[in-house]
Design a protein around this motif. Sequence first.
Motif, PDB file in Angstrom:
ATOM      1  N   GLY A 158     -22.408  36.492  55.631  1.00 40.48           N
ATOM      2  CA  GLY A 158     -21.772  35.698  56.671  1.00 40.48           C
ATOM      3  C   GLY A 158     -22.079  34.219  56.601  1.00 40.48           C
ATOM      4  O   GLY A 158     -21.504  33.425  57.368  1.00 40.48           O
ATOM      5  N   SER A 159     -22.943  33.823  55.698  1.00 40.21           N
ATOM      6  CA  SER A 159     -23.229  32.399  55.540  1.00 40.21           C
ATOM      7  C   SER A 159     -22.036  31.696  54.887  1.00 40.21           C
ATOM      8  O   SER A 159     -21.382  32.267  54.016  1.00 40.21           O
ATOM      9  CB  SER A 159     -24.477  32.193  54.675  1.00 40.21           C
ATOM     10  OG  SER A 159     -25.594  32.833  55.229  1.00 40.21           O
ATOM     11  N   TRP A 160     -21.782  30.457  55.308  1.00 39.06           N
ATOM     12  CA  TRP A 160     -20.714  29.690  54.690  1.00 39.06           C
ATOM     13  C   TRP A 160     -21.026  28.198  54.792  1.00 39.06           C
ATOM     14  O   TRP A 160     -21.809  27.764  55.629  1.00 39.06           O
ATOM     15  CB  TRP A 160     -19.352  29.993  55.317  1.00 39.06           C
ATOM     16  CG  TRP A 160     -19.261  29.687  56.796  1.00 39.06           C
ATOM     17  CD1 TRP A 160     -19.525  30.531  57.825  1.00 39.06           C
ATOM     18  CD2 TRP A 160     -18.886  28.426  57.386  1.00 39.06           C
ATOM     19  NE1 TRP A 160     -19.353  29.892  59.028  1.00 39.06           N
ATOM     20  CE2 TRP A 160     -18.947  28.606  58.795  1.00 39.06           C
ATOM     21  CE3 TRP A 160     -18.509  27.188  56.870  1.00 39.06           C
ATOM     22  CZ2 TRP A 160     -18.641  27.582  59.690  1.00 39.06           C
ATOM     23  CZ3 TRP A 160     -18.201  26.157  57.753  1.00 39.06           C
ATOM     24  CH2 TRP A 160     -18.265  26.368  59.143  1.00 39.06           C
ATOM     25  N   ALA A 161     -20.406  27.446  53.905  1.00 36.74           N
ATOM     26  CA  ALA A 161     -20.550  25.988  53.922  1.00 36.74           C
ATOM     27  C   ALA A 161     -19.254  25.361  53.449  1.00 36.74           C
ATOM     28  O   ALA A 161     -18.562  25.901  52.578  1.00 36.74           O
ATOM     29  CB  ALA A 161     -21.716  25.541  53.040  1.00 36.74           C
ATOM     30  N   ARG A 162     -18.936  24.230  54.051  1.00 36.64           N
ATOM     31  CA  ARG A 162     -17.755  23.456  53.632  1.00 36.64           C
ATOM     32  C   ARG A 162     -18.159  21.995  53.603  1.00 36.64           C
ATOM     33  O   ARG A 162     -18.634  21.453  54.597  1.00 36.64           O
ATOM     34  CB  ARG A 162     -16.592  23.695  54.582  1.00 36.64           C
ATOM     35  CG  ARG A 162     -15.407  22.770  54.367  1.00 36.64           C
ATOM     36  CD  ARG A 162     -14.173  23.235  55.144  1.00 36.64           C
ATOM     37  NE  ARG A 162     -14.466  23.672  56.485  1.00 36.64           N
ATOM     38  CZ  ARG A 162     -14.533  22.878  57.560  1.00 36.64           C
ATOM     39  NH1 ARG A 162     -14.352  21.561  57.419  1.00 36.64           N
ATOM     40  NH2 ARG A 162     -14.798  23.371  58.756  1.00 36.64           N
ATOM     41  N   ALA A 163     -17.969  21.358  52.439  1.00 36.73           N
ATOM     42  CA  ALA A 163     -18.317  19.948  52.279  1.00 36.73           C
ATOM     43  C   ALA A 163     -17.077  19.187  51.840  1.00 36.73           C
ATOM     44  O   ALA A 163     -16.417  19.575  50.877  1.00 36.73           O
ATOM     45  CB  ALA A 163     -19.435  19.786  51.258  1.00 36.73           C
ATOM     46  N   SER A 164     -16.757  18.096  52.547  1.00 34.48           N
ATOM     47  CA  SER A 164     -15.556  17.306  52.242  1.00 34.48           C
ATOM     48  C   SER A 164     -15.884  15.829  52.229  1.00 34.48           C
ATOM     49  O   SER A 164     -16.707  15.354  53.028  1.00 34.48           O
ATOM     50  CB  SER A 164     -14.452  17.567  53.280  1.00 34.48           C
ATOM     51  OG  SER A 164     -14.002  18.893  53.233  1.00 34.48           O
ATOM     52  N   ALA A 165     -15.234  15.113  51.310  1.00 31.13           N
ATOM     53  CA  ALA A 165     -15.424  13.667  51.228  1.00 31.13           C
ATOM     54  C   ALA A 165     -14.318  13.059  50.396  1.00 31.13           C
ATOM     55  O   ALA A 165     -13.677  13.734  49.585  1.00 31.13           O
ATOM     56  CB  ALA A 165     -16.781  13.332  50.626  1.00 31.13           C
ATOM     57  N   GLU A 166     -14.115  11.771  50.580  1.00 32.86           N
ATOM     58  CA  GLU A 166     -13.189  11.032  49.729  1.00 32.86           C
ATOM     59  C   GLU A 166     -13.917  10.616  48.469  1.00 32.86           C
ATOM     60  O   GLU A 166     -14.973   9.974  48.528  1.00 32.86           O
ATOM     61  CB  GLU A 166     -12.658   9.808  50.458  1.00 32.86           C
ATOM     62  CG  GLU A 166     -11.620   9.038  49.657  1.00 32.86           C
ATOM     63  CD  GLU A 166     -10.992   7.917  50.454  1.00 32.86           C
ATOM     64  OE1 GLU A 166     -10.144   7.192  49.886  1.00 32.86           O
ATOM     65  OE2 GLU A 166     -11.356   7.753  51.627  1.00 32.86           O
ATOM     66  N   ARG A 167     -13.403  11.076  47.341  1.00 36.97           N
ATOM     67  CA  ARG A 167     -13.936  10.745  46.031  1.00 36.97           C
ATOM     68  C   ARG A 167     -15.447  10.948  45.977  1.00 36.97           C
ATOM     69  O   ARG A 167     -15.932  12.057  46.142  1.00 36.97           O
ATOM     70  CB  ARG A 167     -13.513   9.327  45.638  1.00 36.97           C
ATOM     71  CG  ARG A 167     -11.983   9.154  45.524  1.00 36.97           C
ATOM     72  CD  ARG A 167     -11.587   7.764  45.113  1.00 36.97           C
ATOM     73  NE  ARG A 167     -12.114   7.423  43.805  1.00 36.97           N
ATOM     74  CZ  ARG A 167     -11.572   7.796  42.642  1.00 36.97           C
ATOM     75  NH1 ARG A 167     -10.465   8.521  42.627  1.00 36.97           N
ATOM     76  NH2 ARG A 167     -12.112   7.423  41.503  1.00 36.97           N
ATOM     77  N   LEU A 168     -16.239   9.864  45.741  1.00 39.56           N
ATOM     78  CA  LEU A 168     -17.672  10.000  45.540  1.00 39.56           C
ATOM     79  C   LEU A 168     -18.493   9.667  46.780  1.00 39.56           C
ATOM     80  O   LEU A 168     -19.719   9.519  46.706  1.00 39.56           O
ATOM     81  CB  LEU A 168     -18.116   9.107  44.375  1.00 39.56           C
ATOM     82  CG  LEU A 168     -17.461   9.394  43.027  1.00 39.56           C
ATOM     83  CD1 LEU A 168     -17.993   8.429  41.966  1.00 39.56           C
ATOM     84  CD2 LEU A 168     -17.695  10.841  42.597  1.00 39.56           C
ATOM     85  N   ASP A 169     -17.837   9.587  47.937  1.00 45.59           N
ATOM     86  CA  ASP A 169     -18.564   9.300  49.171  1.00 45.59           C
ATOM     87  C   ASP A 169     -19.473  10.467  49.551  1.00 45.59           C
ATOM     88  O   ASP A 169     -19.221  11.622  49.172  1.00 45.59           O
ATOM     89  CB  ASP A 169     -17.581   9.049  50.315  1.00 45.59           C
ATOM     90  CG  ASP A 169     -16.821   7.744  50.148  1.00 45.59           C
ATOM     91  OD1 ASP A 169     -17.242   6.925  49.306  1.00 45.59           O
ATOM     92  OD2 ASP A 169     -15.805   7.566  50.847  1.00 45.59           O
ATOM     93  N   PRO A 170     -20.536  10.212  50.313  1.00 40.28           N
ATOM     94  CA  PRO A 170     -21.358  11.317  50.828  1.00 40.28           C
ATOM     95  C   PRO A 170     -20.485  12.235  51.690  1.00 40.28           C
ATOM     96  O   PRO A 170     -19.711  11.756  52.528  1.00 40.28           O
ATOM     97  CB  PRO A 170     -22.436  10.610  51.663  1.00 40.28           C
ATOM     98  CG  PRO A 170     -22.500   9.224  51.100  1.00 40.28           C
ATOM     99  CD  PRO A 170     -21.083   8.904  50.678  1.00 40.28           C
ATOM    100  N   PRO A 171     -20.606  13.531  51.525  1.00 42.76           N
ATOM    101  CA  PRO A 171     -19.698  14.443  52.219  1.00 42.76           C
ATOM    102  C   PRO A 171     -20.153  14.784  53.636  1.00 42.76           C
ATOM    103  O   PRO A 171     -21.348  14.740  53.962  1.00 42.76           O
ATOM    104  CB  PRO A 171     -19.740  15.690  51.341  1.00 42.76           C
ATOM    105  CG  PRO A 171     -21.129  15.696  50.787  1.00 42.76           C
ATOM    106  CD  PRO A 171     -21.464  14.239  50.557  1.00 42.76           C
ATOM    107  N   THR A 172     -19.194  15.127  54.468  1.00 40.31           N
ATOM    108  CA  THR A 172     -19.478  15.765  55.747  1.00 40.31           C
ATOM    109  C   THR A 172     -19.596  17.259  55.492  1.00 40.31           C
ATOM    110  O   THR A 172     -18.690  17.863  54.910  1.00 40.31           O
ATOM    111  CB  THR A 172     -18.365  15.497  56.759  1.00 40.31           C
ATOM    112  OG1 THR A 172     -18.271  14.082  56.978  1.00 40.31           O
ATOM    113  CG2 THR A 172     -18.652  16.197  58.086  1.00 40.31           C
ATOM    114  N   VAL A 173     -20.703  17.846  55.889  1.00 42.72           N
ATOM    115  CA  VAL A 173     -21.011  19.234  55.562  1.00 42.72           C
ATOM    116  C   VAL A 173     -21.028  20.074  56.834  1.00 42.72           C
ATOM    117  O   VAL A 173     -21.743  19.748  57.788  1.00 42.72           O
ATOM    118  CB  VAL A 173     -22.377  19.356  54.850  1.00 42.72           C
ATOM    119  CG1 VAL A 173     -22.679  20.812  54.518  1.00 42.72           C
ATOM    120  CG2 VAL A 173     -22.397  18.495  53.593  1.00 42.72           C
TER     121      VAL A 173
END
Length: 381
Positions: free
Chosen positions: A308-323
């Motif tokens: 049930g564990s999950w993770a989603r990381a998003s960012a524009e190009r090489l920016d630090p992601p929001t996780v």
Amino acid sequence: MNWEHHAQRLADTITDPDSRWHSPVAQTPRHILVPRWWARGDDGRWALREGLTDPAAWWAAAYGDESLVTRVGPLHADHAKPDDHPEGLPTSSATMPSLVVRMLRHGRLHTGLSLLDLGTGAGGLAAYAAQRLGSQQVTSLDVDPYLTEAARDRLADIGLHPQFITADATTDIPGTYDRIIATVAMPPGPGLRPMLAALRPGGRLVTTLARMGVILTAWKDDHGECHGRIGRDSAGFMLTRNGEDYPPALAPAAEKGDPEITTGRYPVLNVTETWELRSMLEIAVPGVQARYEERDGIRTAYLAHPDGSWARASAERLDPPTVHQSGPQRLWDRLERIRNRLNAEGALPLHGAHATISPDGVIHLSRGKWEATLGAQEASP
């Protein structure tokens, strides 16, 4: 069309002139093994390619150093209609010839040894091995009865007659062999037991491991244990399967619970294509699944685990992601700890690690002070 010219050029490209595998590659009409295959179209969907309707593309594909997908989900290219567009993951292929040769070299083959080719696919490894060792020394196994039947017929057409077996390699392998080369990714633990039992004492095993990009080679001792190493080269093969298709992947829609939201330290990457990172993540969190997409400059990586564990990381190009992550484990944090180690030490300890495989399929890895266990209920990252 002179296929010998194309096969000779392929042999010259992927082997040295004095290589024992130069002649088998040069003497194998690979186009006969792959009359139809799947390729991604301009729209991103799987599209059928037929050799007879596009000979130029057929020769280029068959004698190029590339893997050709021959089955997507439950649909084999040989059974498809021109307008079919299957969805899902590849479930069989004609493996890249240079990788086939590399696996054969790892096998330390020579005259008089019996070989089990585990994962028939299109029959390329069986063809090269039969050319080199003689058909009587080669057995090829696949879970798919059509694949073993098609490979048997096509190799017979070129004068090669290895034995073919249809069986699930994770539950039963008939016979015993001096060498076993698996071109499917085997699961550590109970799923390895049949392969280990089929290897004779003094025999050599070459395999990749599920959800990892490593090549494991090992010799079997008189007590049933295998001892070897994780190679310093990498390879990725399809997972073993028990039925017509793989079970459904854990989708991003499985995200449950109020997520913890943080900012990641490193740019988003496609974990499935960073083989050593992916392999170390599998050791740390066995069974983790990864997915990646990029749209309008936004990179998004997903991790999911059966617990049930999950993770989603998003960012524009090489920016630090929001996780975003939730569940019993913080999957992105586990990945970032591995990336911290890589940055701090300049390398990860997996490649070159010593491997001991017990008869029950548990793999113990060690290199210096680092240790890990695969296939046991509790892994040690």
